[in-house]
Write an enzyme that holds these catalytic residues in place. Structure first.
Site, PDB file in Angstrom:
ATOM      1  N   CYS A  18       0.816  -1.227   0.000  1.00  0.00           N
ATOM      2  CA  CYS A  18       0.000   0.000   0.000  1.00  0.00           C
ATOM      3  C   CYS A  18       0.845   1.271   0.000  1.00  0.00           C
ATOM      4  O   CYS A  18       0.315   2.374  -0.158  1.00  0.00           O
ATOM      5  CB  CYS A  18      -0.947  -0.010   1.181  1.00  0.00           C
ATOM      6  N   HIS A  40      -2.976   6.911   2.388  1.00  0.00           N
ATOM      7  CA  HIS A  40      -3.484   5.656   1.840  1.00  0.00           C
ATOM      8  C   HIS A  40      -4.883   5.413   2.413  1.00  0.00           C
ATOM      9  O   HIS A  40      -5.101   5.530   3.617  1.00  0.00           O
ATOM     10  CB  HIS A  40      -2.524   4.523   2.234  1.00  0.00           C
ATOM     11  N   ASN A  90     -10.235  -0.315  -0.246  1.00  0.00           N
ATOM     12  CA  ASN A  90      -8.778  -0.259  -0.163  1.00  0.00           C
ATOM     13  C   ASN A  90      -8.206  -0.878  -1.437  1.00  0.00           C
ATOM     14  O   ASN A  90      -8.291  -2.085  -1.627  1.00  0.00           O
ATOM     15  CB  ASN A  90      -8.321  -1.021   1.082  1.00  0.00           C
TER      16      ASN A  90
END
Ligand code: UT7
Length: 326
Positions: free
Chosen positions: A114, A251, A281
């Protein structure tokens, strides 16, 4: 060293198919209220069976080309940030190079989970500022649905697919990159993993499913402590005041994580761009998707100062303070 690299265009793409919280209620023992309250997520996009990370990447770059009237035939490096490459080899970046008909470009995949996109910017700025490259495509793209276990309610409600891309060019006059910071705590690697060639880590046998396995609470605690420290480091390195930051783009892992980071770092939540509500996500893609949403909504404007922060599997993190130049 003063940056000589400038972001000149952005584009993105998400697959058509939506997976809503209600759809997930049919798959696992969960409910819309829990998901919204604990994560802030409502929907995610899911790639078709025959649609892979290189396909999403190409569509994001085509979107960039169309909107900014840019050529990419002469890019000299393609960096594809992903933890879901189509193949182990060839790299996703090489597939993108071929599908876009680009000649004479270097092509590499970069896996920092990520934190991938912010690591990609870090590398691209270094390559251009050092004089090695003149024009680089940095892509953050994932098809996480292909490594998500849709019988595990602790992970399947979180992840989605998508892609974002930026074009970075040599430009001494209006550089984008002000300060950067990156690190890794591999000792905590077993908090978030997906087995591939090995299912052994630190002499510990891991669940060998080929799907993402996450200790959510551990990663959550780590993120809300690590990111505010990283933000301080970025501000110190840049000599920019917190009040000068127009947008914080973390993020998009979980809205509660973002709220907690904002709280600890004294960043108003209204000054935050995130893409998790309708895309979930998307790992390497969350930050470019959030930036592009900001651009499309007329919120993110040229000359604004932006703090980006990626964090996740590794456990790895990378942040940037940039001047938005598009
Ligand atoms: O992008 C890479 C980095 N990743 C992250 O940053 C993710 C970090 N972690 C998180 O975002 C959160 O930890 C989660 C969203 C994954 C989980 O939220 P949480 O508030 O930490 O929940 P929890 O794991 O502490 O679980 C609370 C309860 C548990 O039940 P008991 O033990 O209290 O009875 C879980 O079994 O919620 C249960 N639960 C669920 N209930 C309904 C877990 N998942 C679900 C679900 N629906 N999907």
């Amino acid at each position: 060293m003063m940056s000589k690299a400038s972001i000149k265009a952005i584009g993105s793409y998400v697959p058509e198919k939506r997976l809503t919280n209600r759809d997930l209620e049919e798959l696992v023992d969960t409910n819309d209220e829990w998901i919204v309250k604990r994560t802030g997520m409502r929907e995610r996009r899911i790639a078709d069976e025959n649609e892979y990370t290189s396909d999403l990447s190409v569509k994001a770059v085509k979107n960039l080309i169309k909107r900014y009237d840019k050529q990419v035939e002469d890019v000299d490096m393609i960096i594809c940030c992903t933890l879901t490459p189509d193949f182990k080899t060839p790299s996703t970046a090489s597939l993108v190079q071929a599908k876009l008909g680009i000649k004479n470009a270097g092509a590499i995949d970069l896996n920092a989970a990520c934190a991938g996109f912010t690591y990609g910017l870090y590398v691209a700025n270094g390559l251009i500022t050092s004089g090695l490259n003149k024009k680089i495509l940095v892509i953050g793209a994932e098809t996480l649905s292909k490594i998500t276990d849709y019988s595990d309610r602790t992970t399947c409600v979180l992840f989605g697919d998508g892609a974002g891309a930026v074009l970075i060019e040599y430009d001494e006059k209006s550089p984008s990159f002000i300060s950067a910071h990156a690190g890794s705590e591999g000792e905590m690697g077993d908090s978030l993993y997906c087995t591939d060639l090995s299912n052994n880590m630190f002499d510990e046998q891991l669940k060998d499913s080929g799907y993402i396995v996450q200790n959510g609470r551990e990663v959550y605690k780590w993120a809300v402590n690590t990111v505010p420290e990283g933000i301080n480091t970025l501000l110190e390195k840049s000599r920019i005041q917190l009040g000068d930051i127009d947008w914080f783009v973390p993020h998009s892992a979980n809205l509660r994580i973002i709220e907690s980071i904002c709280d600890k770092s004294n960043i108003p939540i209204e000054n935050t761009l995130y893409s998790l509500e309708y895309y979930g996500n998307t790992s390497s893609a969350t930050i470019p998707l959030s930036l592009d949403m900001g651009v499309r909504e007329g919120l993110l404007l040229p000359d604004q100062t932006v703090l980006l922060y990626g964090f996740g599997g590794g456990l790895a993190y990378a942040g940037q303070i940039i001047k938005w130049t598009v």
